[in-house]
Motif scaffolding. Structure first.
Motif, short mmCIF file in Angstrom:
data_model
loop_
_atom_site.label_atom_id
_atom_site.label_comp_id
_atom_site.label_asym_id
_atom_site.label_seq_id
_atom_site.Cartn_x
_atom_site.Cartn_y
_atom_site.Cartn_z
N UNK A 224 -2.48 10.61 -3.52
CA UNK A 224 -2.49 9.39 -4.32
C UNK A 224 -2.46 8.18 -3.40
N UNK A 225 -3.32 7.19 -3.70
CA UNK A 225 -3.28 5.89 -3.04
C UNK A 225 -3.13 4.84 -4.12
N UNK A 226 -2.37 3.81 -3.81
CA UNK A 226 -2.19 2.74 -4.78
C UNK A 226 -1.25 1.67 -4.27
N UNK A 227 -0.71 0.91 -5.21
CA UNK A 227 0.23 -0.16 -4.88
C UNK A 227 1.53 0.08 -5.63
N UNK A 228 2.60 -0.43 -5.09
CA UNK A 228 3.91 -0.28 -5.70
C UNK A 228 4.11 -1.40 -6.72
N UNK B 12 22.22 -4.15 -24.40
CA UNK B 12 22.48 -3.51 -23.11
C UNK B 12 21.80 -4.26 -21.96
N UNK B 13 21.83 -3.66 -20.80
CA UNK B 13 21.19 -4.26 -19.64
C UNK B 13 19.69 -3.97 -19.64
N UNK B 14 18.94 -4.88 -19.02
CA UNK B 14 17.51 -4.64 -18.85
C UNK B 14 17.31 -3.44 -17.94
N UNK B 15 16.20 -2.73 -18.16
CA UNK B 15 15.89 -1.57 -17.31
C UNK B 15 14.71 -1.91 -16.41
N UNK B 16 14.78 -1.47 -15.18
CA UNK B 16 13.73 -1.70 -14.20
C UNK B 16 13.10 -0.37 -13.80
N UNK B 17 11.78 -0.34 -13.72
CA UNK B 17 11.04 0.85 -13.31
C UNK B 17 10.15 0.50 -12.14
N UNK B 18 10.15 1.34 -11.12
CA UNK B 18 9.25 1.19 -9.98
C UNK B 18 8.33 2.39 -9.97
N UNK B 19 7.03 2.14 -9.92
CA UNK B 19 6.06 3.23 -9.93
C UNK B 19 4.85 2.84 -9.09
N UNK C 140 0.84 -1.19 0.00
CA UNK C 140 0.00 0.00 0.00
C UNK C 140 0.88 1.24 0.00
N UNK C 141 0.58 2.18 -0.88
CA UNK C 141 1.34 3.41 -0.97
C UNK C 141 0.37 4.58 -0.83
N UNK C 142 0.74 5.55 -0.01
CA UNK C 142 -0.02 6.80 0.12
C UNK C 142 0.96 7.95 -0.07
#
Length: 176
Positions: free
Chosen positions: A79-83, A94-101, A6-8
């Protein structure tokens, strides 16, 4: 064991939302939220500050439409949501790219906004903030002052030997 994801966030919109439309017609909004933490350094007594930039994704159709009409840079947003973390495969070896949102389930704009005069939702004609209205004050309850007359119906209340009072009006009611 149960888990919680849970993200707030409560901060300012860092940029106007960017919208993507998929071939199915579904739209997605992406924007960033800046949250700022302030504290006083114990050793130096100096006021310090650190800002975090959080990427947010919104997929709910009505929320995306709302953001398209009213959101703009600097708007105070809740904002409320999930990570969510996603991987984008590398191109050209190249290397894989990771995104956290944050995958938002609820977005509230805390600054009141007004749609532009033309009714257009173009990014260069975004809404302008309108000061929040004060809620109308309600009158306080006024307690009536005793007039010296007792208008309540007279009841015959008697003291029983066990110390309890009995009321003639309750004689016919069953006791439990």
């Amino acid at each position: 064991m149960k888990a919680v994801n849970r993200v707030v966030l409560l901060g300012n919109m860092g940029n106007p939302p960017e919208f993507r439309t998929f071939p199915s017609g579904d739209r997605v909004a992406h924007f960033s939220v800046c949250t700022t933490e302030k504290w006083k350094d114990r050793e130096s007594g100096e006021l310090k500050e650190r800002s975090e930039w959080n990427k947010v994704q919104v997929r709910d159709k009505s929320t995306v439409d709302f953001l398209d009409r009213y959101a703009q840079t600097g708007t105070k947003v809740y904002v409320e949501g999930t990570l969510r973390t996603r991987k984008v495969p590398a191109t050209n070896g190249g290397d894989d790219r990771w995104f956290t949102e944050v995958d938002a389930t609820l977005v509230n704009l805390l600054d009141r906004m007004r749609e532009s005069e033309s009714g257009s939702s173009q990014s260069e004609q975004r809404a302008t903030p309108v000061p929040a209205e004060k809620p109308a004050s309600r009158p306080r309850a006024v307690r009536s002052q005793p007039t010296g007359e007792d208008r309540s119906p007279r009841r015959n209340v008697q003291q029983e030997p066990n110390g309890f009072e009995t009321d003639d009006a309750l004689k016919d009611k069953p006791r439990f």
